[in-house]
Design a protein around this motif. Structure first.
Motif, PDB file in Angstrom:
ATOM      1  N   VAL A   1       0.806  -1.220   0.000  1.00 12.51           N
ATOM      2  CA  VAL A   1       0.000   0.000   0.000  1.00 12.51           C
ATOM      3  C   VAL A   1       0.841   1.272   0.000  1.00 12.51           C
ATOM      4  O   VAL A   1       0.282   2.370  -0.040  1.00 12.51           O
ATOM      5  CB  VAL A   1      -0.967   0.033   1.210  1.00 12.51           C
ATOM      6  CG1 VAL A   1      -1.903  -1.147   1.179  1.00 12.51           C
ATOM      7  CG2 VAL A   1      -0.199   0.076   2.515  1.00 12.51           C
ATOM      8  N   ALA A   2       2.156   1.162   0.052  1.00 12.87           N
ATOM      9  CA  ALA A   2       3.000   2.350   0.133  1.00 12.87           C
ATOM     10  C   ALA A   2       2.840   3.239  -1.095  1.00 12.87           C
ATOM     11  O   ALA A   2       2.905   4.470  -0.998  1.00 12.87           O
ATOM     12  CB  ALA A   2       4.463   1.953   0.305  1.00 12.87           C
ATOM     13  N   GLY A   3       2.596   2.632  -2.260  1.00 13.65           N
ATOM     14  CA  GLY A   3       2.400   3.415  -3.475  1.00 13.65           C
ATOM     15  C   GLY A   3       1.171   4.307  -3.382  1.00 13.65           C
ATOM     16  O   GLY A   3       1.190   5.463  -3.834  1.00 13.65           O
ATOM     17  N   ARG A   4       0.097   3.792  -2.776  1.00 17.16           N
ATOM     18  CA  ARG A   4      -1.124   4.579  -2.601  1.00 17.16           C
ATOM     19  C   ARG A   4      -0.864   5.773  -1.665  1.00 17.16           C
ATOM     20  O   ARG A   4      -1.312   6.896  -1.935  1.00 17.16           O
ATOM     21  CB  ARG A   4      -2.223   3.692  -2.015  1.00 17.16           C
ATOM     22  CG  ARG A   4      -3.534   4.406  -1.765  1.00 17.16           C
ATOM     23  CD  ARG A   4      -4.498   3.537  -0.967  1.00 17.16           C
ATOM     24  NE  ARG A   4      -4.839   2.314  -1.674  1.00 17.16           N
ATOM     25  CZ  ARG A   4      -6.068   1.834  -1.771  1.00 17.16           C
ATOM     26  NH1 ARG A   4      -7.068   2.472  -1.200  1.00 17.16           N
ATOM     27  NH2 ARG A   4      -6.306   0.704  -2.410  1.00 17.16           N
ATOM     28  N   LEU A   5      -0.133   5.523  -0.582  1.00 18.90           N
ATOM     29  CA  LEU A   5       0.166   6.594   0.367  1.00 18.90           C
ATOM     30  C   LEU A   5       1.058   7.662  -0.266  1.00 18.90           C
ATOM     31  O   LEU A   5       0.857   8.870  -0.053  1.00 18.90           O
ATOM     32  CB  LEU A   5       0.839   6.015   1.610  1.00 18.90           C
ATOM     33  CG  LEU A   5       0.020   4.984   2.398  1.00 18.90           C
ATOM     34  CD1 LEU A   5       0.838   4.432   3.557  1.00 18.90           C
ATOM     35  CD2 LEU A   5      -1.283   5.589   2.904  1.00 18.90           C
ATOM     36  N   ALA A   6       2.039   7.223  -1.045  1.00 17.43           N
ATOM     37  CA  ALA A   6       2.925   8.184  -1.716  1.00 17.43           C
ATOM     38  C   ALA A   6       2.156   8.998  -2.757  1.00 17.43           C
ATOM     39  O   ALA A   6       2.402  10.202  -2.928  1.00 17.43           O
ATOM     40  CB  ALA A   6       4.083   7.442  -2.367  1.00 17.43           C
ATOM     41  N   HIS A   7       1.220   8.357  -3.456  1.00 14.30           N
ATOM     42  CA  HIS A   7       0.381   9.053  -4.438  1.00 14.30           C
ATOM     43  C   HIS A   7      -0.392  10.181  -3.755  1.00 14.30           C
ATOM     44  O   HIS A   7      -0.432  11.322  -4.247  1.00 14.30           O
ATOM     45  CB  HIS A   7      -0.582   8.052  -5.085  1.00 14.30           C
ATOM     46  CG  HIS A   7      -1.526   8.657  -6.078  1.00 14.30           C
ATOM     47  ND1 HIS A   7      -1.413   8.445  -7.433  1.00 14.30           N
ATOM     48  CD2 HIS A   7      -2.622   9.454  -5.916  1.00 14.30           C
ATOM     49  CE1 HIS A   7      -2.393   9.088  -8.058  1.00 14.30           C
ATOM     50  NE2 HIS A   7      -3.135   9.699  -7.150  1.00 14.30           N
ATOM     51  N   ARG A   8      -1.021   9.872  -2.643  1.00 15.00           N
ATOM     52  CA  ARG A   8      -1.808  10.879  -1.928  1.00 15.00           C
ATOM     53  C   ARG A   8      -0.912  12.008  -1.414  1.00 15.00           C
ATOM     54  O   ARG A   8      -1.306  13.185  -1.418  1.00 15.00           O
ATOM     55  CB  ARG A   8      -2.558  10.224  -0.776  1.00 15.00           C
ATOM     56  CG  ARG A   8      -3.693   9.312  -1.245  1.00 15.00           C
ATOM     57  CD  ARG A   8      -4.317   8.559  -0.093  1.00 15.00           C
ATOM     58  NE  ARG A   8      -5.452   7.759  -0.542  1.00 15.00           N
ATOM     59  CZ  ARG A   8      -6.028   6.811   0.186  1.00 15.00           C
ATOM     60  NH1 ARG A   8      -5.575   6.552   1.412  1.00 15.00           N
ATOM     61  NH2 ARG A   8      -7.055   6.131  -0.287  1.00 15.00           N
ATOM     62  N   MET A   9       0.279  11.662  -0.957  1.00 11.15           N
ATOM     63  CA  MET A   9       1.204  12.683  -0.473  1.00 11.15           C
ATOM     64  C   MET A   9       1.605  13.641  -1.588  1.00 11.15           C
ATOM     65  O   MET A   9       1.587  14.869  -1.406  1.00 11.15           O
ATOM     66  CB  MET A   9       2.447  12.018   0.109  1.00 11.15           C
ATOM     67  CG  MET A   9       3.512  12.987   0.584  1.00 11.15           C
ATOM     68  SD  MET A   9       4.992  12.137   1.189  1.00 11.15           S
ATOM     69  CE  MET A   9       5.584  11.380  -0.345  1.00 11.15           C
TER      70      MET A   9
END
Length: 413
Positions: free
Chosen positions: A267-275
């Motif tokens: 899920v790190a990609g999703r969190l980085a996208h939102r950031m």
């Protein structure tokens, strides 16, 4: 006790335990796990064991004990991916160079077979594809990409009567059908060309409504090829455990997808996208990084325990993204995130999740697109690990538990 009948030397429990360097009770634990065969002899003689089988198990146990890391973590022999402090390799070939020159399908074939197949194409059979699309269409609207891929995998398995054939040829046949079936089962965002085109092009139309250009498609394909495998991540270990129990390849892939459902992997990609999206909206990354730290959260997309510097997958993706004019704002935001966070921790570098987020943000993809790209790409790597595991001793991924509960006997509750 020795028994030379039928030209076979048989030994008793105590001698077997001595050869294995374990207690007699552990010998029977090996029997219960299917690692050792026993034969009940005449009354009063107990069980006997084939001496050659015991000796072979002892040799394997010594090899596996020697294959543990200094920290005591289990180490699995593999000829697929080697990770060094500043780069990684597929079957001894520089993975970044391979992914930069060849499409995802060609890299997958190389990982599976060790042979490069120029122009390799994957085609989804009509039966499994129709079954997968039906179950995906039946999911609730809030279903995420991993939900869709999990049910699509199960549907494709049921539609394949040969799924229990674990010969390399059959597993490869299933793999070449499963990967495009998973992509084809995802709902489309825009209508694209149909046919035997590159997998990246088919996936693109399920991630964004934007018209694809050649450079953007090549960048998505590069991301898929870079992510195809990365040694024994949690999901890959889950796949190998399933394959060790001789689960069919679809079930093994399902195990990998199940591990991705956890909040600590995938899920790190999703969190980085939102950031990055928030950084672009607020006109800078510094306040966004500050908010993450104030809330006690890690800044996503930074750091990797296996690399001393920047993740080589991120380096390769950033270099390709620099050639995309529409990626410039997201790329600048990502660089600012790294510079801001590194102000206090100089050794902090970008990882592939941050680079993947730049791709998904700049191409108008949703936050969960990174998970989709990761799961589709890694499916090929999971199949490669399943193939390796099918060639190993069954059920070898069976550690012994260390019981630390109350000692028996205790009264019934």
């Amino acid at each position: 006790m020795n028994d030379e009948a039928d030209g076979e030397r048989r030994i008793g429990t105590r001698e077997a335990a001595a050869l294995l360097g374990v207690k007699p009770a552990t010998v029977y634990a090996y029997v219960s796990r299917g690692q050792l065969a026993s034969r009940r002899e005449a009354v009063g003689r107990g069980s006997t064991f084939d001496a050659r089988e015991v000796e072979e198990l002892a040799r394997r146990s010594r090899r596996e004990a020697a294959g543990r890391s200094p920290a005591g973590e289990p180490s699995v022999r593999t000829s697929l991916t080697l990770i060094e402090p500043d780069r990684y390799y597929f079957r001894g070939v520089d993975a970044v160079e391979l992914a930069s020159r060849h499409r995802y399908e060609e890299v997958a074939e190389f990982l599976w077979t060790g042979t490069l197949v120029p122009g390799a194409r994957f085609t989804a059979p009509p039966g499994p594809l129709t079954a997968a699309r039906r179950v995906v269409a039946a999911l609730p609207e809030h279903a995420g990409p991993i939900d869709m891929l999990r049910v699509a995998t199960a549907a494709a398995a049921v539609a394949d009567p040969l799924r229990f054939d674990l010969s390399p040829e059959a597993v490869l046949g299933s793999a070449r059908c499963l990967v495009p079936t998973l992509v084809g089962a995802l709902p489309t965002v825009r209508t694209g060309p149909r046919g035997n085109g590159p997998l990246a092009r088919d996936l693109w139309h399920r991630l964004t409504a934007r018209e694809p250009d050649g450079a953007s498609l090549h960048t998505l394909d590069l991301a898929l090829a870079l992510l195809v495998d990365h040694d024994l991540a949690a999901s890959t270990l889950a796949v190998r455990v399933a394959a060790s129990a001789r689960a069919h390849p679809y079930a093994a892939v399902s195990a990998g997808l199940g591990a991705l459902e956890g909040p600590l992997h995938g899920v790190a990609g999703r969190l980085a996208h939102r950031m990055l999206t928030e950084a672009l909206e607020r006109g800078g990354a510094a306040p966004v990084v500050a908010d993450h730290l104030r809330a006690g959260r890690r800044v996503p997309g930074l750091g990797h325990r296996l690399y001393r510097g920047e993740d080589p997958r991120a380096t390769a993706l950033f270099a390709r993204l620099e050639a995309l004019p529409h990626a410039a704002p997201a790329l600048a935001a990502a660089r600012e995130v790294v510079a801001t966070a590194a102000g206090r921790r100089p050794g902090l570098h970008a990882n592939v999740d941050l680079a993947l987020a730049v791709l998904t943000v700049s191409c108008g993809m949703p936050a969960e697109a990174g998970e989709t790209v990761f799961a589709v790409a890694r499916t090929a790597g999971w199949i490669a690990h399943a193939l390796e595991e099918y060639g190993e001793r069954p059920l070898r991924m069976r550690p012994s538990g260390h019981y630390d509960g109350p000692r028996p006997p205790r009264p019934l509750p």
